[in-house]
Design a protein around this motif. Structure first.
Motif, PDB file in Angstrom:
ATOM      1  N   LEU A  28     100.459  24.532  46.083  1.00  0.00           N
ATOM      2  CA  LEU A  28     101.831  24.571  45.585  1.00  0.00           C
ATOM      3  C   LEU A  28     101.966  25.556  44.415  1.00  0.00           C
ATOM      4  CD1 LEU A  28     102.722  20.757  45.715  1.00  0.00           C
ATOM      5  CD2 LEU A  28     103.502  22.555  47.267  1.00  0.00           C
ATOM      6  N   PHE A  29     100.928  25.599  43.581  1.00  0.00           N
ATOM      7  CA  PHE A  29     100.959  26.522  42.428  1.00  0.00           C
ATOM      8  C   PHE A  29     100.942  27.971  42.907  1.00  0.00           C
ATOM      9  CE2 PHE A  29      98.653  29.141  39.342  1.00  0.00           C
ATOM     10  CZ  PHE A  29      99.493  29.024  38.247  1.00  0.00           C
ATOM     11  N   ILE A  30     100.060  28.271  43.853  1.00  0.00           N
ATOM     12  CA  ILE A  30      99.964  29.642  44.376  1.00  0.00           C
ATOM     13  C   ILE A  30     101.282  30.045  45.036  1.00  0.00           C
ATOM     14  CG2 ILE A  30      98.817  31.088  46.115  1.00  0.00           C
ATOM     15  CD1 ILE A  30      96.243  29.516  45.522  1.00  0.00           C
ATOM     16  N   THR A  31     101.857  29.077  45.775  1.00  0.00           N
ATOM     17  CA  THR A  31     103.125  29.382  46.445  1.00  0.00           C
ATOM     18  C   THR A  31     104.206  29.714  45.415  1.00  0.00           C
ATOM     19  OG1 THR A  31     102.541  27.906  48.254  1.00  0.00           O
ATOM     20  CG2 THR A  31     104.866  28.499  48.028  1.00  0.00           C
ATOM     21  N   PHE A  32     104.288  28.889  44.393  1.00  0.00           N
ATOM     22  CA  PHE A  32     105.298  29.108  43.362  1.00  0.00           C
ATOM     23  C   PHE A  32     105.064  30.440  42.641  1.00  0.00           C
ATOM     24  CE2 PHE A  32     106.589  28.721  38.902  1.00  0.00           C
ATOM     25  CZ  PHE A  32     107.956  28.487  39.056  1.00  0.00           C
ATOM     26  N   PHE A  33     103.769  30.686  42.309  1.00  0.00           N
ATOM     27  CA  PHE A  33     103.421  31.910  41.580  1.00  0.00           C
ATOM     28  C   PHE A  33     103.727  33.146  42.421  1.00  0.00           C
ATOM     29  CE2 PHE A  33     100.408  35.240  40.352  1.00  0.00           C
ATOM     30  CZ  PHE A  33     100.654  35.337  38.992  1.00  0.00           C
ATOM     31  N   THR A  34     103.430  33.069  43.685  1.00  0.00           N
ATOM     32  CA  THR A  34     103.649  34.214  44.582  1.00  0.00           C
ATOM     33  C   THR A  34     105.128  34.526  44.718  1.00  0.00           C
ATOM     34  OG1 THR A  34     101.653  33.675  45.812  1.00  0.00           O
ATOM     35  CG2 THR A  34     103.243  35.119  46.901  1.00  0.00           C
ATOM     36  N   ILE A  35     105.914  33.477  44.902  1.00  0.00           N
ATOM     37  CA  ILE A  35     107.357  33.693  45.084  1.00  0.00           C
ATOM     38  C   ILE A  35     107.984  34.187  43.787  1.00  0.00           C
ATOM     39  CG2 ILE A  35     109.548  32.526  45.594  1.00  0.00           C
ATOM     40  CD1 ILE A  35     107.977  30.675  47.438  1.00  0.00           C
ATOM     41  N   PHE A  36     107.564  33.610  42.671  1.00  0.00           N
ATOM     42  CA  PHE A  36     108.163  33.964  41.383  1.00  0.00           C
ATOM     43  C   PHE A  36     107.868  35.420  41.015  1.00  0.00           C
ATOM     44  CE2 PHE A  36     108.143  34.198  36.730  1.00  0.00           C
ATOM     45  CZ  PHE A  36     109.415  33.724  36.450  1.00  0.00           C
ATOM     46  N   ASN A  37     106.631  35.895  41.291  1.00  0.00           N
ATOM     47  CA  ASN A  37     106.236  37.253  40.915  1.00  0.00           C
ATOM     48  C   ASN A  37     106.420  38.261  42.045  1.00  0.00           C
ATOM     49  OD1 ASN A  37     105.033  36.909  38.102  1.00  0.00           O
ATOM     50  ND2 ASN A  37     103.867  35.378  39.253  1.00  0.00           N
ATOM     51  N   ARG A  38     106.873  37.806  43.162  1.00  0.00           N
ATOM     52  CA  ARG A  38     107.150  38.682  44.298  1.00  0.00           C
ATOM     53  C   ARG A  38     105.948  39.592  44.614  1.00  0.00           C
ATOM     54  NH1 ARG A  38     113.401  40.653  43.140  1.00  0.00           N
ATOM     55  NH2 ARG A  38     114.309  38.539  43.108  1.00  0.00           N
ATOM     56  N   ILE A  39     104.811  38.990  44.789  1.00  0.00           N
ATOM     57  CA  ILE A  39     103.556  39.702  45.041  1.00  0.00           C
ATOM     58  C   ILE A  39     103.545  40.232  46.463  1.00  0.00           C
ATOM     59  CG2 ILE A  39     101.031  39.468  45.153  1.00  0.00           C
ATOM     60  CD1 ILE A  39     101.260  37.320  43.016  1.00  0.00           C
ATOM     61  N   GLN A  40     103.086  41.473  46.606  1.00  0.00           N
ATOM     62  CA  GLN A  40     103.007  42.107  47.915  1.00  0.00           C
ATOM     63  C   GLN A  40     102.030  41.329  48.800  1.00  0.00           C
ATOM     64  OE1 GLN A  40     104.282  45.203  49.146  1.00  0.00           O
ATOM     65  NE2 GLN A  40     105.602  45.563  47.396  1.00  0.00           N
ATOM     66  N   GLY A  41     102.439  40.960  50.012  1.00  0.00           N
ATOM     67  CA  GLY A  41     101.558  40.238  50.948  1.00  0.00           C
ATOM     68  C   GLY A  41     101.308  38.792  50.571  1.00  0.00           C
ATOM     69  N   GLY A  42     102.089  38.271  49.628  1.00  0.00           N
ATOM     70  CA  GLY A  42     101.882  36.876  49.186  1.00  0.00           C
ATOM     71  C   GLY A  42     102.133  35.854  50.282  1.00  0.00           C
ATOM     72  N   ILE A  43     103.060  36.145  51.157  1.00  0.00           N
ATOM     73  CA  ILE A  43     103.381  35.197  52.219  1.00  0.00           C
ATOM     74  C   ILE A  43     102.201  34.962  53.148  1.00  0.00           C
ATOM     75  CG2 ILE A  43     104.296  37.011  53.740  1.00  0.00           C
ATOM     76  CD1 ILE A  43     105.575  33.387  53.354  1.00  0.00           C
ATOM     77  N   TYR A  44     101.351  36.039  53.327  1.00  0.00           N
ATOM     78  CA  TYR A  44     100.182  35.886  54.196  1.00  0.00           C
ATOM     79  C   TYR A  44      99.149  34.955  53.555  1.00  0.00           C
ATOM     80  CZ  TYR A  44     102.307  39.893  56.512  1.00  0.00           C
ATOM     81  OH  TYR A  44     103.187  40.723  57.159  1.00  0.00           O
ATOM     82  N   ARG A  45      99.008  35.126  52.214  1.00  0.00           N
ATOM     83  CA  ARG A  45      98.066  34.229  51.519  1.00  0.00           C
ATOM     84  C   ARG A  45      98.511  32.759  51.610  1.00  0.00           C
ATOM     85  NH1 ARG A  45      98.200  38.789  48.103  1.00  0.00           N
ATOM     86  NH2 ARG A  45      96.114  39.746  47.803  1.00  0.00           N
ATOM     87  N   ILE A  46      99.822  32.547  51.478  1.00  0.00           N
ATOM     88  CA  ILE A  46     100.334  31.160  51.559  1.00  0.00           C
ATOM     89  C   ILE A  46     100.056  30.567  52.935  1.00  0.00           C
ATOM     90  CG2 ILE A  46     102.431  29.756  51.536  1.00  0.00           C
ATOM     91  CD1 ILE A  46     103.539  31.703  49.441  1.00  0.00           C
ATOM     92  N   LEU A  47     100.296  31.342  53.991  1.00  0.00           N
ATOM     93  CA  LEU A  47     100.055  30.842  55.351  1.00  0.00           C
ATOM     94  C   LEU A  47      98.572  30.541  55.566  1.00  0.00           C
ATOM     95  CD1 LEU A  47     102.423  33.192  57.415  1.00  0.00           C
ATOM     96  CD2 LEU A  47     102.719  30.748  56.925  1.00  0.00           C
ATOM     97  N   ILE A  48      97.706  31.408  54.950  1.00  0.00           N
ATOM     98  CA  ILE A  48      96.260  31.141  55.088  1.00  0.00           C
ATOM     99  C   ILE A  48      95.901  29.801  54.451  1.00  0.00           C
ATOM    100  CG2 ILE A  48      93.972  31.932  54.340  1.00  0.00           C
ATOM    101  CD1 ILE A  48      95.046  34.830  54.633  1.00  0.00           C
ATOM    102  N   PHE A  49      96.423  29.559  53.228  1.00  0.00           N
ATOM    103  CA  PHE A  49      96.152  28.271  52.558  1.00  0.00           C
ATOM    104  C   PHE A  49      96.685  27.095  53.367  1.00  0.00           C
ATOM    105  CE2 PHE A  49      95.122  30.568  48.634  1.00  0.00           C
ATOM    106  CZ  PHE A  49      94.094  29.791  48.149  1.00  0.00           C
ATOM    107  N   VAL A  50      97.881  27.224  53.956  1.00  0.00           N
ATOM    108  CA  VAL A  50      98.479  26.129  54.743  1.00  0.00           C
ATOM    109  C   VAL A  50      97.612  25.798  55.941  1.00  0.00           C
ATOM    110  CG1 VAL A  50     100.438  25.488  56.190  1.00  0.00           C
ATOM    111  CG2 VAL A  50     100.834  26.583  53.976  1.00  0.00           C
ATOM    112  N   ILE A  51      97.143  26.841  56.634  1.00  0.00           N
ATOM    113  CA  ILE A  51      96.303  26.584  57.820  1.00  0.00           C
ATOM    114  C   ILE A  51      95.007  25.905  57.414  1.00  0.00           C
ATOM    115  CG2 ILE A  51      94.995  27.713  59.664  1.00  0.00           C
ATOM    116  CD1 ILE A  51      97.223  29.817  59.791  1.00  0.00           C
TER     117      ILE A  51
END
Length: 717
Positions: A28-51
């Motif tokens: 949840l922290f990584i997801t929030f941090f990624t969305i807040f900072n608009r990190i390039q490719g962050g959505i892929y990292r979130i999906l990896i953690f979810v899986i």
């Protein structure tokens, strides 16, 4: 019926739950941090953690294969004696089978619990409707505990408690309306399912029934009472009259006509104190369904409204005031007190105009109003020259017809003017010897006095009591007299005697007043006077003789115990029974005071066994059967007894085919108000199989992860 449930997701985590929760927080922290900072490719990292998270908790879907269970319809079938006698049993069976066929044709989600109740046994069957109709189901049987009494609710409640509550649906009571535990509201309150009372339509019954609609529990002696009765006729002939036989407490038998189905009032005069038994019986027809509802026993307890006492005193002495004050203190006593202060032989030449005494009202008391008194007390009375022979004969008739006389004898009893020297002397218990006995003595109980209800307990709570100093010497030579107290030289002091319907008692001393005035050692004068007066007035609790009756098979065993031993060889009782005749039965002497005999019963019914003072009821076995008293019970009876709650209803039907049904998932008051019979279906089920499906595929998820890593690397580069 099979049913599938898909909403059962389970998890099988491969790590401890604490670690998984920590990883979830990190995700949840990584997801929030990624969305807040608009990190390039962050959505892929979130999906990896979810899986990866799904791989750790391993979710799976369990599918239950369920089988719905049938609801249970309960049929309680009344096969009691009232049903069999009235011919309703066949009608009930027809209605029952038609109801089963109708339910089976439209609905197949019900099992049947059949409870059949008769006077000897209870049978039970459980299974599907086809098994019931084809008689292929096994039968459980047990003995009925309530013989000749229909306790349907109790048995029903005991049986349904053996099954799961959720499976119990509607209950049907197929009955004639006789349910003897309807008033046990505790049972009704525990039942929360729809209940239907199914009653067959019956046009006419070949039966007659006597009903007492009103009878008082208590009445006053000498007054009339009203008993209201109805001669019910359930045959087609509703008009006309029925003959009613009445056997009253005076042992008189009379016959009157009662109009059918009309409440009528019968007047009776109560002349006997204590329990008065009236035997009322309609003469039955030869083809009556039941004879046990043709009779009624009415019991009325009679009490005295007023005890009318005439106290006649002779020469004044200290005891006169004791007797007068005691009688005046009792509010139930109506006392007339006359004192003879100037007997005819007293002649001192006083002028009539100077006398203040009223003339003794001889004619009024001993002729005109004599029958109005219950008890006459002669206290130190000299009677020979006061009353004429005609009045003494009236006194004898007064006693023979049920009156009572008590004499307290003073020294005058030994004189030639005593009451004994008159015509009354021939019925008095004791004959004077002409001697007076003087000296201190304490009254004591004789052997008879220790057993008689008048005296047996008067000295019970007294350690010491005062002495008397004078008494008359008397001879008692008749065997009908009982001596209860003795005085000087063990001479008789108190005697009692029964004469026809009346009673006489004598106290051979006028010293009873000493017991009242003795402050240190008072005597039981109140108890003695009260018990003596009540015995003279035939109070049942003071009766000395005992009549016992028992029955075994076709024989009635009668035993009579006489209080006083005598040399008579036999005694007798009268028996009144269903044949409407009064029979005399001689009792043979078995011991000094015991007489017995056996009476052979000729016809089933109620019998009265009587002697002069007692009446006993005896009933042949199973004659007054509760089941056969109300063969006419119908819808109106059930309505009057209020068994119809918000979830119950009474239905009258001819053959059961006119009943309509409706299956519901639940029931409410508004639904129950419809004409259709509600059949609630339950939601209980059995799980036959569980199918588990994994919600992820490991190789496929690994391919996704590799693809996501590659996409993330390419995006960031």
């Amino acid at each position: 019926m099979n049913q599938y449930n898909f909403f059962n997701i389970t998890f099988e985590p491969i790590l401890p739950i604490i670690l998984i929760l920590i990883l979830l927080v990190i995700l949840l922290f990584i997801t929030f941090f990624t969305i807040f900072n608009r990190i390039q490719g962050g959505i892929y990292r979130i999906l990896i953690f979810v899986i990866f998270f799904f791989l750790l908790i391993q979710p799976s879907l369990k599918i239950e294969k369920r089988k719905l269970e049938n609801s249970i319809l309960t049929f309680v079938i009344d096969d009691s004696l009232s049903q069999q006698v009235s011919g309703r049993s066949k009608n009930i069976d027809t209605i029952y089978k038609n109801m089963l066929r109708q339910i089976n044709n439209k609905y197949n989600q019900f099992d049947i619990l059949e409870i059949r109740i008769n006077d000897k046994k209870i049978t039970k069957r459980f299974g599907n409707i086809n098994g019931i109709l084809s008689n292929t189901l096994s039968i459980e049987e047990k003995k009925s505990e309530s013989k000749y009494s229909t306790r349907l609710l109790k048995i029903f409640y005991e049986e349904i408690n053996k099954y799961p509550t959720k499976k119990i649906s509607t209950a049907f009571f197929l009955t004639d309306g006789q349910i003897h535990d309807l008033k046990e509201s505790s049972i009704v309150d525990k039942i929360d399912i729809p209940i239907y009372y199914i009653l067959p339509n019956v046009k006419n019954l070949n039966d007659q029934k006597l009903e007492v609609t009103y009878a008082p529990d208590y009445a006053y002696i000498g007054e009339s009472v009203k008993i209201k009765v109805v001669a019910n006729d359930y045959t087609e002939n509703k008009k006309g009259y029925l003959k009613l036989d009445i056997f009253d407490p005076e042992q008189n038998l009379k016959e009157i006509n009662l109009e059918k189905n009309v409440e009528e009032t019968i007047n009776f005069k109560i002349n006997k104190i204590g329990e008065n038994i009236f035997y009322l019986r309609i003469k039955p027809n030869s083809d009556d369904l039941s004879n046990s509802n043709n009779f009624k026993i009415v019991k009325i307890n009679a009490i005295r409204k007023r005890l009318r006492v005439l106290l006649v005193s002779g020469e004044p002495y200290m005891g006169t005031r004791v007797w007068r004050n005691f009688l005046k203190s009792d509010p139930t006593v109506e006392l007339v007190h006359m004192t003879v202060l100037r007997p005819p032989e007293k002649n001192d030449n006083t002028k009539i105009s100077e006398l203040s005494l009223i003339p003794f009202p001889v004619k009024e008391l001993f002729e005109e109003k004599l029958k109005n008194f219950n008890l006459i007390i002669f206290d130190n009375f000299r009677g020979r020259n006061i009353l004429t022979p005609l009045y003494y004969e009236n006194l004898i008739g007064f006693v023979e017809n049920g009156g009572a006389i008590l004499e307290i004898t003073g020294p005058s009893y030994n004189s030639r003017n005593s009451l004994f020297r008159t015509q009354v002397g021939k019925i008095l218990p004791g004959a004077p010897t002409g001697k007076s006995l003087r000296g201190e003595f304490k009254p004591e109980l004789t052997e008879l006095g220790k057993k008689h209800p008048i005296t047996k307990s008067i000295f019970k709570n007294l350690k010491n009591y005062g002495s008397w100093y004078e008494m008359n010497d008397v001879l008692i030579d008749n065997k009908e007299t009982s001596v209860l107290l003795k005085g000087l030289k063990d001479k008789p002091l108190l005697s009692i005697k029964k004469i026809d319907k009346g009673r006489i008692s004598q106290i051979y001393s006028h010293n009873i007043w000493i017991w009242k005035n003795n402050i240190l050692n008072p005597g039981p004068y109140r108890e003695l006077i009260k018990n003596l007066a009540h015995w003279l007035m035939k109070e049942p609790e003071l009766e000395e003789d005992e009549l016992k009756v028992s029955i075994k098979g076709k024989k009635v065993f009668i035993k009579k115990t006489i209080f006083k031993e005598n040399d008579i060889k036999n005694s007798s009782v009268f028996i009144y029974g269903p044949q409407n005749n009064k029979e005399k039965l001689i009792l043979n002497k078995k011991s000094e005071n015991t007489f017995s005999n056996t009476y052979e019963i000729k016809k089933e019914g109620i019998y009265l066994v009587m002697d002069n003072s007692q009446v006993q009821l005896v009933e042949t076995n199973n004659y007054s059967i509760h089941e056969l008293e109300n063969l006419d019970i119908n819808y109106d009876f059930l309505d009057a007894t209020q068994p119809i709650s918000l979830i119950s209803k009474v239905i009258k039907t001819s053959n059961g085919t006119d009943i309509k049904y409706r299956v519901v998932e639940d029931y409410t008051v508004d639904k129950l108000s419809t004409d259709k019979v509600l059949l609630p279906k339950n939601l209980s089920y059995q799980v036959n199989e569980i199918i588990e499906n994994k919600l992820f595929n490991v190789p496929l998820f690994l391919v996704f992860i590799i693809g996501l890593f590659f996409a993330s690397w390419k995006r960031e580069s």
